[in-house]
Design a protein around this motif. Structure first.
Motif, PDB file in Angstrom:
ATOM      1  N   ALA A  64     -21.016 -71.550  58.539  1.00  7.60           N
ATOM      2  CA  ALA A  64     -20.074 -72.398  57.931  1.00  7.60           C
ATOM      3  C   ALA A  64     -18.513 -72.204  58.567  1.00  7.60           C
ATOM      4  CB  ALA A  64     -19.829 -71.602  56.570  1.00  7.60           C
ATOM      5  N   THR A 107     -14.702 -72.107  46.407  1.00  6.04           N
ATOM      6  CA  THR A 107     -15.446 -72.322  47.295  1.00  6.04           C
ATOM      7  C   THR A 107     -16.043 -73.750  47.385  1.00  6.04           C
ATOM      8  OG1 THR A 107     -16.424 -70.224  47.150  1.00  6.04           O
ATOM      9  CG2 THR A 107     -17.841 -71.681  48.236  1.00  6.04           C
ATOM     10  N   GLU A 108     -16.239 -74.245  46.189  1.00  2.00           N
ATOM     11  CA  GLU A 108     -16.590 -75.853  45.919  1.00  2.00           C
ATOM     12  C   GLU A 108     -15.373 -76.776  46.601  1.00  2.00           C
ATOM     13  OE1 GLU A 108     -18.248 -78.990  42.627  1.00  2.00           O
ATOM     14  OE2 GLU A 108     -17.732 -76.759  42.118  1.00  2.00           O
ATOM     15  N   LEU A 109     -14.184 -76.337  46.181  1.00  2.00           N
ATOM     16  CA  LEU A 109     -12.981 -77.281  46.495  1.00  2.00           C
ATOM     17  C   LEU A 109     -12.762 -77.355  47.771  1.00  2.00           C
ATOM     18  CD1 LEU A 109     -10.546 -76.199  43.778  1.00  2.00           C
ATOM     19  CD2 LEU A 109     -11.525 -78.302  43.912  1.00  2.00           C
ATOM     20  N   LEU A 110     -13.327 -76.131  48.606  1.00  3.17           N
ATOM     21  CA  LEU A 110     -12.947 -75.959  49.983  1.00  3.17           C
ATOM     22  C   LEU A 110     -14.201 -76.460  50.770  1.00  3.17           C
ATOM     23  CD1 LEU A 110     -10.971 -72.740  50.551  1.00  3.17           C
ATOM     24  CD2 LEU A 110      -9.941 -75.188  50.472  1.00  3.17           C
ATOM     25  N   HIS A 111     -15.018 -76.666  49.994  1.00 10.74           N
ATOM     26  CA  HIS A 111     -16.615 -77.389  50.970  1.00 10.74           C
ATOM     27  C   HIS A 111     -17.250 -75.918  51.818  1.00 10.74           C
ATOM     28  CE1 HIS A 111     -15.946 -81.179  49.066  1.00 10.74           C
ATOM     29  NE2 HIS A 111     -14.794 -81.569  49.763  1.00 10.74           N
ATOM     30  N   ALA A 112     -16.592 -75.030  50.992  1.00  9.29           N
ATOM     31  CA  ALA A 112     -16.831 -73.608  51.967  1.00  9.29           C
ATOM     32  C   ALA A 112     -18.276 -72.899  51.451  1.00  9.29           C
ATOM     33  CB  ALA A 112     -15.947 -72.651  51.654  1.00  9.29           C
ATOM     34  N   SER A 113     -18.680 -71.964  51.981  1.00 10.56           N
ATOM     35  CA  SER A 113     -19.958 -70.968  51.604  1.00 10.56           C
ATOM     36  C   SER A 113     -19.448 -69.921  51.204  1.00 10.56           C
ATOM     37  CB  SER A 113     -20.657 -70.570  52.738  1.00 10.56           C
ATOM     38  OG  SER A 113     -21.270 -71.756  53.502  1.00 10.56           O
ATOM     39  N   ASN A 120      -6.427 -72.925  43.110  1.00  9.65           N
ATOM     40  CA  ASN A 120      -7.407 -73.939  42.421  1.00  9.65           C
ATOM     41  C   ASN A 120      -6.457 -75.211  42.157  1.00  9.65           C
ATOM     42  OD1 ASN A 120      -9.480 -72.508  43.599  1.00  9.65           O
ATOM     43  ND2 ASN A 120     -10.131 -71.817  41.631  1.00  9.65           N
ATOM     44  N   ARG A 134      -4.807 -83.303  45.174  1.00 10.97           N
ATOM     45  CA  ARG A 134      -6.111 -84.370  45.213  1.00 10.97           C
ATOM     46  C   ARG A 134      -5.812 -85.325  44.181  1.00 10.97           C
ATOM     47  NH1 ARG A 134     -11.146 -80.449  47.212  1.00 10.97           N
ATOM     48  NH2 ARG A 134     -10.339 -79.793  49.339  1.00 10.97           N
TER      49      ARG A 134
END
Length: 327
Positions: free
Chosen positions: A206, A229-235, A318, A325
């Motif tokens: 990642a 994590t989802e907002l940043l497209h992270a793991s 968040n 966005r």
């Protein structure tokens, strides 16, 4: 000549840490005026593996073959590596700093009576040859001189990025069948159980990782972290205490007994930064720590830090991301 032990995956590919070691060897070769680089693999490689190593600048690929190499044995691999080294006259013997790489090189050091430096991250000077290496789980660095030859050392994972060479090597394949004494086969792998599916691949590769530790408070305390994590497209990565408490699965653990990560950005939230955890995340290019303790080791080592309660700071982050966005 520089000799690099290359580990091969079950599907016949050079593992990433070994490709990193060969990349490290190229830097060393350039400093020494273009010393050639040879690789040693166990078992007869296919054409694709030989071509891959050639693209990384390898001149010759020495394949250790014979029944003695059918199963892993640190002593047997060391015997084969030494046989190739003695024939080729290498002045440096290297491997990736994996459990196998370090074990094999430790055997080589014991047999030659020479020091072996584990987990090097860089080198300086050639006479005497000096490496900087990770110690205490990566919490400290040590300079070690390897004045005698061959210089024996392993390369820490992610010390360099694995990259093909500007000028490829010839990639000549040499089949080697060195003898192995029975005593070298006393300790060897006799059976292998299929491991649990490795679910940590996305975490290890990642570019952005959001971490959470004891500060999450409970399994339910991960809701905001998971949203970030989802907002940043992270793991998601967690500390050992989180998995020990059963809040999150083990494949998400970052640290000495978990995954070692090297993202562009790591955001540890409520993680104090014990040595074991730091060993798994110290290769991150940038660290943004969120913690209510300004003296926590993770805060003092971070690139940036936000001091406060993660359960107040993360929801605010968040919300701001969603606002920007237009969500």
């Amino acid at each position: 000549m520089i000799l690099v032990l290359v580990e091969v995956s079950p599907v016949g590919e050079a593992v990433e840490t070994s490709r990193e070691a060969v990349t490290f060897a190229r830097d060393l070769s350039a400093a020494g005026g273009g010393v050639p680089i040879d690789a040693v693999v166990v078992g007869e490689p296919d054409d694709a593996l030989v071509k891959t190593l050639a693209t990384y600048g390898v001149r010759r690929v020495h394949a250790l073959t014979g029944s003695a190499y059918d199963a892993y044995s640190g002593a047997a691999w060391a015997a084969g590596l030494m046989a190739v080294r003695e024939k080729a006259g290498s002045v440096v013997v290297m491997a990736a700093g994996t459990s196998r790489g370090n074990e094999v090189l430790a055997h080589v050091g014991a047999r030659t009576g020479l020091p072996m430096a584990a987990n090097a991250i860089s080198f300086s000077g050639l006479s005497p040859f000096t490496v900087t290496r990770q110690v205490v789980g990566g919490a400290a660095l040590e300079e070690m001189q390897l004045a005698q030859r061959p210089a024996i050392f392993s390369v820490a994972g992610h010390a360099v990025e694995a990259t093909p060479a500007d000028v490829p090597g010839s990639g000549e394949l040499v089949i080697e069948t060195p003898d192995v004494a029975g005593a070298d086969l006393v300790a060897r792998v006799v059976s292998t159980d299929e491991p649990e599916p490795d679910l940590s691949g996305a975490l290890k590769s990642a570019k952005v990782v959001v971490g959470a530790g004891r500060g999450a408070g409970s399994a339910e305390g991960f809701d905001d972290v998971l949203e970030l994590t989802e907002l940043l497209h992270a793991s998601l990565g967690v500390s050992r205490v989180v998995t020990s408490l059963g809040w999150r699965p083990h494949h998400e653990q970052v640290g000495q007994t978990g995954s070692r990560i090297s993202p562009d950005l790591y955001i540890p939230c409520g993680i104090s930064g014990a040595i074991q955890h730091w060993a798994g995340c110290s290769s991150a290019k940038a660290i943004l720590a969120i913690n209510n303790d300004p003296d926590a080791p993770m805060v003092t080592k971070a690139t940036h830090a936000v001091i406060g309660d993660m359960h107040e700071i993360i929801p605010a982050i968040n919300e701001e991301i969603r606002r920007r966005r237009g969500a």
